[in-house]
Design a protein around this motif. Structure first.
Motif, PDB file in Angstrom:
ATOM      1  N   VAL A  23      24.895 -16.828 -13.794  1.00  0.00           N
ATOM      2  CA  VAL A  23      26.060 -15.972 -13.540  1.00  0.00           C
ATOM      3  C   VAL A  23      25.733 -14.895 -12.516  1.00  0.00           C
ATOM      4  N   TYR A  24      24.600 -14.179 -12.769  1.00  0.00           N
ATOM      5  CA  TYR A  24      24.296 -13.058 -11.899  1.00  0.00           C
ATOM      6  C   TYR A  24      23.696 -13.498 -10.574  1.00  0.00           C
ATOM      7  N   GLY A  25      23.017 -14.645 -10.580  1.00  0.00           N
ATOM      8  CA  GLY A  25      22.366 -15.131  -9.366  1.00  0.00           C
ATOM      9  C   GLY A  25      21.155 -14.321  -8.969  1.00  0.00           C
ATOM     10  N   THR A  26      20.545 -13.617  -9.904  1.00  0.00           N
ATOM     11  CA  THR A  26      19.352 -12.830  -9.572  1.00  0.00           C
ATOM     12  C   THR A  26      18.506 -12.640 -10.815  1.00  0.00           C
ATOM     13  N   VAL A  27      17.191 -12.376 -10.612  1.00  0.00           N
ATOM     14  CA  VAL A  27      16.354 -12.014 -11.744  1.00  0.00           C
ATOM     15  C   VAL A  27      16.087 -10.521 -11.772  1.00  0.00           C
ATOM     16  N   ASN A  28      16.502  -9.831 -10.716  1.00  0.00           N
ATOM     17  CA  ASN A  28      16.230  -8.408 -10.610  1.00  0.00           C
ATOM     18  C   ASN A  28      17.186  -7.633 -11.510  1.00  0.00           C
ATOM     19  N   LEU A  29      16.621  -6.820 -12.402  1.00  0.00           N
ATOM     20  CA  LEU A  29      17.451  -6.131 -13.381  1.00  0.00           C
ATOM     21  C   LEU A  29      18.354  -5.096 -12.737  1.00  0.00           C
ATOM     22  N   SER A  30      17.879  -4.455 -11.664  1.00  0.00           N
ATOM     23  CA  SER A  30      18.712  -3.477 -10.965  1.00  0.00           C
ATOM     24  C   SER A  30      19.951  -4.140 -10.399  1.00  0.00           C
ATOM     25  N   GLU A  31      19.716  -5.286  -9.780  1.00  0.00           N
ATOM     26  CA  GLU A  31      20.860  -6.004  -9.205  1.00  0.00           C
ATOM     27  C   GLU A  31      21.815  -6.458 -10.289  1.00  0.00           C
ATOM     28  N   MET A  32      21.268  -6.881 -11.421  1.00  0.00           N
ATOM     29  CA  MET A  32      22.123  -7.284 -12.549  1.00  0.00           C
ATOM     30  C   MET A  32      23.008  -6.125 -12.972  1.00  0.00           C
ATOM     31  N   ALA A  33      22.407  -4.920 -13.082  1.00  0.00           N
ATOM     32  CA  ALA A  33      23.183  -3.762 -13.507  1.00  0.00           C
ATOM     33  C   ALA A  33      24.263  -3.438 -12.488  1.00  0.00           C
ATOM     34  N   GLN A  34      23.885  -3.559 -11.200  1.00  0.00           N
ATOM     35  CA  GLN A  34      24.881  -3.292 -10.169  1.00  0.00           C
ATOM     36  C   GLN A  34      26.022  -4.303 -10.236  1.00  0.00           C
ATOM     37  N   PHE A  35      25.666  -5.568 -10.500  1.00  0.00           N
ATOM     38  CA  PHE A  35      26.664  -6.631 -10.619  1.00  0.00           C
ATOM     39  C   PHE A  35      27.685  -6.278 -11.693  1.00  0.00           C
ATOM     40  N   GLN A  36      27.203  -5.680 -12.774  1.00  0.00           N
ATOM     41  CA  GLN A  36      28.098  -5.378 -13.889  1.00  0.00           C
ATOM     42  C   GLN A  36      28.989  -4.169 -13.611  1.00  0.00           C
ATOM     43  N   GLY A  37      28.789  -3.503 -12.487  1.00  0.00           N
ATOM     44  CA  GLY A  37      29.671  -2.398 -12.123  1.00  0.00           C
ATOM     45  C   GLY A  37      31.004  -2.887 -11.556  1.00  0.00           C
ATOM     46  N   GLN A  38      31.089  -4.177 -11.195  1.00  0.00           N
ATOM     47  CA  GLN A  38      32.337  -4.716 -10.655  1.00  0.00           C
ATOM     48  C   GLN A  38      33.392  -4.826 -11.742  1.00  0.00           C
ATOM     49  N   LEU A  39      34.614  -5.131 -11.280  1.00  0.00           N
ATOM     50  CA  LEU A  39      35.714  -5.291 -12.239  1.00  0.00           C
ATOM     51  C   LEU A  39      36.199  -6.725 -12.225  1.00  0.00           C
ATOM     52  N   LEU A  40      36.432  -7.270 -13.413  1.00  0.00           N
ATOM     53  CA  LEU A  40      36.937  -8.627 -13.541  1.00  0.00           C
ATOM     54  C   LEU A  40      38.465  -8.567 -13.503  1.00  0.00           C
ATOM     55  N   PHE A  41      39.078  -9.400 -12.688  1.00  0.00           N
ATOM     56  CA  PHE A  41      40.548  -9.385 -12.498  1.00  0.00           C
ATOM     57  C   PHE A  41      41.040  -8.002 -12.125  1.00  0.00           C
ATOM     58  N   GLY A  42      40.157  -7.157 -11.617  1.00  0.00           N
ATOM     59  CA  GLY A  42      40.593  -5.857 -11.154  1.00  0.00           C
ATOM     60  C   GLY A  42      40.723  -4.794 -12.203  1.00  0.00           C
ATOM     61  N   PHE A  43      40.571  -5.138 -13.516  1.00  0.00           N
ATOM     62  CA  PHE A  43      40.714  -4.057 -14.485  1.00  0.00           C
ATOM     63  C   PHE A  43      39.739  -4.119 -15.662  1.00  0.00           C
ATOM     64  N   ILE A  44      39.011  -5.222 -15.783  1.00  0.00           N
ATOM     65  CA  ILE A  44      38.046  -5.282 -16.894  1.00  0.00           C
ATOM     66  C   ILE A  44      36.644  -5.120 -16.317  1.00  0.00           C
ATOM     67  N   PRO A  45      35.803  -4.224 -16.926  1.00  0.00           N
ATOM     68  CA  PRO A  45      34.429  -4.109 -16.430  1.00  0.00           C
ATOM     69  C   PRO A  45      33.713  -5.448 -16.586  1.00  0.00           C
ATOM     70  N   MET A  46      33.058  -5.883 -15.510  1.00  0.00           N
ATOM     71  CA  MET A  46      32.459  -7.209 -15.527  1.00  0.00           C
ATOM     72  C   MET A  46      31.089  -7.189 -16.204  1.00  0.00           C
ATOM     73  N   TRP A  47      31.082  -6.913 -17.549  1.00  0.00           N
ATOM     74  CA  TRP A  47      29.841  -6.822 -18.291  1.00  0.00           C
ATOM     75  C   TRP A  47      29.389  -8.214 -18.728  1.00  0.00           C
ATOM     76  N   GLY A  48      28.104  -8.339 -18.898  1.00  0.00           N
ATOM     77  CA  GLY A  48      27.548  -9.616 -19.327  1.00  0.00           C
ATOM     78  C   GLY A  48      28.155 -10.123 -20.617  1.00  0.00           C
ATOM     79  N   VAL A  49      28.491  -9.183 -21.510  1.00  0.00           N
ATOM     80  CA  VAL A  49      29.006  -9.588 -22.802  1.00  0.00           C
ATOM     81  C   VAL A  49      30.317 -10.361 -22.669  1.00  0.00           C
ATOM     82  N   LEU A  50      31.101 -10.047 -21.578  1.00  0.00           N
ATOM     83  CA  LEU A  50      32.363 -10.761 -21.368  1.00  0.00           C
ATOM     84  C   LEU A  50      32.126 -12.079 -20.647  1.00  0.00           C
TER      85      LEU A  50
END
Lengths: 428, 174, 512
Positions: A180-207
């Motif tokens: 999903v994340y396309g990286t093994v770097n934890l910093s990049e993973m955290a940055q990835f999760q700062g995006q929004l899914l469908f524009g309003f849901i935080p794109m967290w790994g749990v989702l």
């Protein structure tokens, strides 16, 4: 290398080294008071210094002093004293070192330099955690074997078998996460999760990985030897398992290692699945853009929180029996003054920031601090979940543990990889 | 006549229960409710603040023993050894001697109870034909710094008074 | 073998000896008829009425069992309702004035009245009038204390003094509920068998000052033994108990029935010999005149025997046959002279025509049987050239006064193996404690040439060794009583046919 570089290295390494150790105290306290509250008891609340109990935290101090001053015993029947002493160190050090790759704030930009906020800034990220955390079991096996004790060996054996069983689903859960994340770097993973899914849901790994998070958390519990997977020290059948022969300071180090491991795996779970240091809907860019309004919002929120905390202290820090001139009320008065003092301090800092330093480097530092706080709050909550689960679920039987690992988690994690890959391929 | 058989319904067979995870969350909800209630108001804890708040001892409580006396202060015990005979822990050691106060002929010259061995079963009280030994002192916390201090001699046992009135003690089922 | 008759008890057919009264006859087949005044040694008196039994179709239909001889075809009723009522009523009458002070009564636990109350009565007293007060704690002399309130006036004690000792100190005075046993003014019990009334008394009216309040009887273990107080060898019960954290203590001797030897009774002196089993025991071994551990004392005695040019072994006439023989065998092996000189044991004129004997040694007949010379001449002749005297529990101090002993010993080294500490063991160079007769098993031959075996009754916390074992450790070849007996049967023709395990309870009369 400028002095700023050196300062930041020191800050980051200090964070990586001391925060887990400080959290040992917090976790032990949380475990004991939490357990008590779950069971309608009061927990340790007697130890005090000049009448100040700090909600039971002083008990940790008393315990620590006791353990420090206990005689350092190596039982006479132990042949391999070196390994016997080495074992607790391995457990504690591996737990500490594996925390080193966890990012606790977004990359800090000061002037033209960028600082990755990890104790050891490196790219291998999650692989480091897997590699180091797997080492911890050597400590346990070594402890069990060198104790020259049936119970010790049994505890070590159980632990080894358990870790092997649960490393696999854990690794597989991470693989689907990597897809999903396309990286093994934890910093990049955290940055990835700062995006929004469908524009309003935080794109967290749990989702993104609802199945993966369950598998990973279960496996992480097993790795940390926590209930319901603490068969390695099943006191009802093998006394205390691998640390049956340990006492005093060596036992303390085992104990600390256990809680550091709990903290570290909480931090990893938070980073992988719960957005790491990200504040939902406020990624780093947004925060930087609205630094002043956010600061004002915090300034408004802090006194309100202070008021609630003060009211809670007032209500709960009293003696629940007839007592003349209740010393606990006087104690509460002091605590409330401290709370308000802290509120004023925070307000003052923000005020100074708004007046003198808004815009520029101070914004970056403010954002980093907010993210550190967020990260620690999330991790603390995850630690609480550990405690919560421990006092809810009974221990598994050993065959149940192995069945769960191999018959259920392993196929599920394979399925998870398959489904995730299919979706990722379909979407790209 | 057949034996009464009670069939227990086996739980845990439905799919929801076999998934386990849902039940786990249910359980966690239960424990969390307790946590929250106690966290927000710790006066609701089911806790007695011992030692400041002492438990209420009823007359039927089997506390530390004492030897009773007649109104004139002479010992009721006649050294019949019934308590020593009945003691399952063999913690009572009596030596008998001649009685000189004119009541009967026999009196203990030594009456030791080793509280480290006593199991507080109360058989001595039940066996006593003279109501000479009772466990109504209300002493529930027996502590000492030395083994020797846990050995109650006749003088120790006679010095302690009962914690209850005669009516209360009798009502307690003695 | 007595003639047997068949009769019925509660409808059940039993075969009993004819000529005996019903109580003795049916008790032989395990059926108990309650009785208070009857005692086999004292005969039937018929005053207590407790043994009333019904005879179906008999004339009269109700008889005292103690006075009724067993007859062919008799139909004895014991559990019929009217018999039970009689027993209950008799018990009620006995208990009207009984103080029921069982908690302080020494008899509690072996009291007929107590047992019968539990078995045949079990009802509350219906009396509302005050009980008759009588004398308590009356000193009857000879260590007998009497409590008139407890007494059921069965008269056993009175009959004992009249029929057995023929001294007649006791009598029953007054009538009805004022009746009581008493002594004549200024004439207390004065005979050497007086303490038997304590055993005879079915209730706690007679107690012994010696045993008074020492122990409750249910704590005591009752082992069979044989009194070593004189050459009669009376059969006794050894009542002993080990209190918590303490050692075994013997609290009393009681007579044990042996028709061939002592009958139902023993003398008071013999009864008190239990004190020697508890007190003044030799505890610490000595070697070369100073305290030592036991193995060191045994080693030093072994060296002394091997170095001695002429050793004299002095056996005790009270030791068991096995011990005497083991010493004798060892003496032959070690080239020592074995002697049994023990004139001090004989108190001339002390004996009577009943049980008490002049000779206070239990097994002098054994010495004679083994051919051990017990004369003074032989001993003094041997001592003249001896340089080592080993006393195997022989109380040589009784045979000589202090000067005489010093003279006979001369420069000879003295080694003592003894049960009790006395002047002899104190002046010995080597002293080894040994087991006393309550602590070993063996066999003895009494003055009437009856061989009796007895078993070990008491095992102390740190049990001292038997002379047979000590002799074995000194270098003797015989290890235990079995081996001694094997050798004994070969050496002594009289004992050739005797199996030690099969010596009857009554003893074996030796013929030769």
């Amino acid at each position: 290398m400028t002095s700023l570089d050196i300062l930041l290295i020191i800050v980051r390494v200090a964070f990586g080294a001391f925060v887990p150790l400080c959290f040992v105290a917090v976790c032990v306290w949380m475990e004991r008071r939490g357990a008590a509250f779950f069971q309608d008891r009061s927990g340790p609340n007697r130890a005090n210094i000049m009448g100040f109990r700090a909600g039971g935290l002083i008990q940790n101090l008393a315990d620590a002093v006791k353990l420090f001053f206990k005689e350092d015993i190596i039982p006479g029947h132990i042949k391999h004293k070196f390994y016997f002493v080495l074992a607790p160190m391995i457990v504690c050090v591996t737990a500490l070192v594996s925390f080193a790759v966890v990012p606790f704030a977004d990359t800090l930009v000061l002037g033209d330099r960028e600082y990755v906020m990890q104790a050891i800034p490196m790219d291998i990220g999650i692989l480091w955690f897997l590699a180091i955390a797997g080492f911890a079991v050597y400590g346990i096996i070594l402890a069990g074997w060198s104790s020259h004790n049936k119970y010790g060996v049994l505890g070590g054996l159980r632990s080894a078998a358990q870790v092997i069983s649960y490393e696999i689903p854990m690794g597989l859960a991470i693989i689907s996460l990597l897809v999903v994340y396309g990286t093994v770097n934890l910093s990049e993973m955290a940055q990835f999760q700062g995006q929004l899914l469908f524009g309003f849901i935080p794109m967290w790994g749990v989702l993104l990985q609802p199945l993966g998070v369950i598998i990973f958390i279960i496996a992480a519990f097993a790795e940390a030897n926590r209930t319901p997977f603490d068969l390695a020290e099943g006191e009802s059948e093998i006394v205390a398992g691998y640390h049956v022969e340990y006492s005093g300071m060596k036992f303390t180090i085992f104990f600390m290692g256990e809680y550091v491991a709990m903290f570290t795996s909480s931090a990893i779970i938070v980073t992988l699945y719960f957005g790491g240091y990200q504040i939902p809907w406020f990624n780093t860019a947004t925060l930087l853009k609205f630094a002043v309004p956010v600061a004002l919002l915090v300034m408004a929120a802090v006194p309100v929180i202070g008021k609630f905390v003060a009211a809670w202290i007032r209500k709960n820090n009293v003696s629940h029996y007839d007592r003349e001139n209740d010393p606990r009320v006087r104690e509460a008065n002091v605590y409330i003054k401290i709370v308000w003092g802290l509120v004023i301090l925070v307000e003052a800092i923000f005020f100074l920031y708004l007046v003198f330093a808004s815009g520029g480097a101070a914004d970056h530092i403010l954002v980093a601090l907010l993210q550190v706080c967020t990260f620690l709050a999330k991790t603390t909550f995850m630690c609480f979940v550990y405690v919560w689960v421990r006092w809810t679920l009974p221990r598994f039987r050993y065959d149940q543990l192995q069945k769960l690992g191999w018959n259920i988690l392993l196929p599920l994690s394979l399925l998870n990889i398959f489904v995730t890959s299919a979706i990722v391929v379909a979407l790209s | 006549m057949s034996i009464k058989v009670k069939t227990i319904v086996r739980q845990g067979k439905s799919l929801q229960e076999r998934l386990y995870l849902i039940e786990v969350f249910k359980g966690m909800a239960v424990t969390f409710r307790h946590f929250l209630r106690n966290f927000l108001d710790n006066s609701k804890l089911y806790v007695r603040h011992y030692p400041e708040v002492k438990p209420e001892i009823t007359p039927r409580w089997r506390g530390r023993h004492r030897l009773t006396t007649h109104e004139d202060g002479s010992m009721k015990c006649v050294a019949c050894f019934m308590c020593q005979t009945n003691c399952p822990a063999k913690c009572i050691q009596i030596e008998a001697g001649e009685r000189t106060d004119g009541r009967t002929e026999k009196v203990p010259v030594k009456f030791d109870i080793d509280l480290l061995e006593c199991i507080y079963c109360g058989y001595c009280v039940e066996a006593c034909p003279k109501d000479a030994i009772r466990m109504d002192t209300g002493i529930f916390s027996v502590t000492g710094y030395k083994r020797e201090s846990m050995l109650m001699t006749m003088d120790d046992l006679l010095a302690t008074k009962g914690a209850f009135s005669e009516e209360e003690y009798k009502k307690g089922g003695a | 073998m007595a003639e047997m008759v068949k009769l019925f008890v509660n409808g059940q057919e039993v075969e009993v000896e004819s000529g005996k009264n019903l109580i003795d006859a049916v008790s032989a087949v395990g059926i108990e008829i309650p009785h208070l005044c009857y005692h086999p040694a004292l005969g039937a008196d018929g005053n207590c009425r407790m043994c009333l039994v019904g005879i179906e179709d008999g004339r009269p239909p109700l008889v005292p069992a103690c006075k009724t001889p067993a007859a062919e075809g008799m139909k004895v009723q014991l559990d019929a309702e009217h018999i039970k009522k009689i027993q209950r009523d008799v018990m009620e009458l006995e208990l009207i004035n009984h103080p029921t002070d069982c908690p302080i009564c020494d008899q509690a636990g072996e009291c007929s009245l107590q047992d019968y109350y539990m078995k045949y009565d079990g009802q509350e007293s219906r009396m509302t009038v005050p009980q008759v007060k009588k004398g308590k704690k009356l000193d009857f002399g000879c260590g007998v204390v009497h409590d008139q309130e407890r007494c059921v006036v069965c008269g056993r004690c009175v009959r004992f003094t009249r029929e057995i000792t023929k001294t007649g100190e006791l009598g029953i005075v007054n009538r009805t509920d004022a009746a009581r046993v008493n002594i004549f003014p200024g004439q207390p019990l004065n005979n050497r068998y007086a303490l038997n009334v304590v055993d005879l008394c079915p209730v706690g009216a007679m107690t012994s000052t010696d045993f008074r309040f020492k122990q409750r009887v249910w704590f005591l273990s009752k082992e069979k033994g044989i009194c070593h107080g004189c050459s009669k060898g009376c059969n006794i019960f050894i009542d002993h108990n080990r209190e918590k954290y303490k050692d075994e203590v013997i609290y009393r001797f009681r007579p044990r029935l042996n028709e061939e030897v002592n009958g139902y009774f023993i003398c008071d002196e013999g009864r008190m010999t239990y004190k020697w089993e508890n007190d003044q025991r030799l505890i610490t071994p000595r070697a070369n005149g100073s305290e030592a551990i036991k193995s060191a004392a045994v080693d030093s005695l072994r060296n002394a025997i091997s170095q001695a040019s002429k050793a004299v072994f002095l056996v005790s006439p009270s030791s068991s046959l096995e011990q005497q023989f083991a010493v004798k065998a060892f003496a032959e092996q070690a080239g020592a002279t074995v002697l049994g000189f023990s004139d001090g044991y004989i108190k001339a004129g002390d004996g009577d025509d009943y049980l008490i004997q002049d000779d206070k040694a239990a097994n002098r007949a054994g010495l004679a049987l083994l051919g051990i010379d017990a004369t003074r001449e032989a001993f003094e002749a041997a001592m003249a050239e001896a340089d080592l005297l080993v006393s195997f529990d022989n109380a040589l101090g009784c045979s000589y006064d202090q000067d005489g002993l010093a003279k006979v010993l001369g420069s000879c080294t003295l080694a003592v193996i003894a049960t009790n500490s006395d002047s002899l063991s104190e002046q010995a160079t080597i002293a080894i404690p040994t087991a006393s007769y309550s602590e070993y098993s063996g066999s003895i031959i009494n003055c009437d040439n009856i061989l009796q075996a007895f078993a070990r009754a008491v095992v102390k916390n740190d049990p001292p060794e038997d002379i047979v074992e000590i002799v074995n450790r000194l270098g003797g070849e015989l290890e235990n009583n079995q081996q001694v007996w094997a050798a004994l049967k070969k050496a002594v023709p009289t004992l050739a046919e005797v199996e030690p395990e099969q010596i009857p309870e009554q003893g074996l009369a030796l013929t030769s």
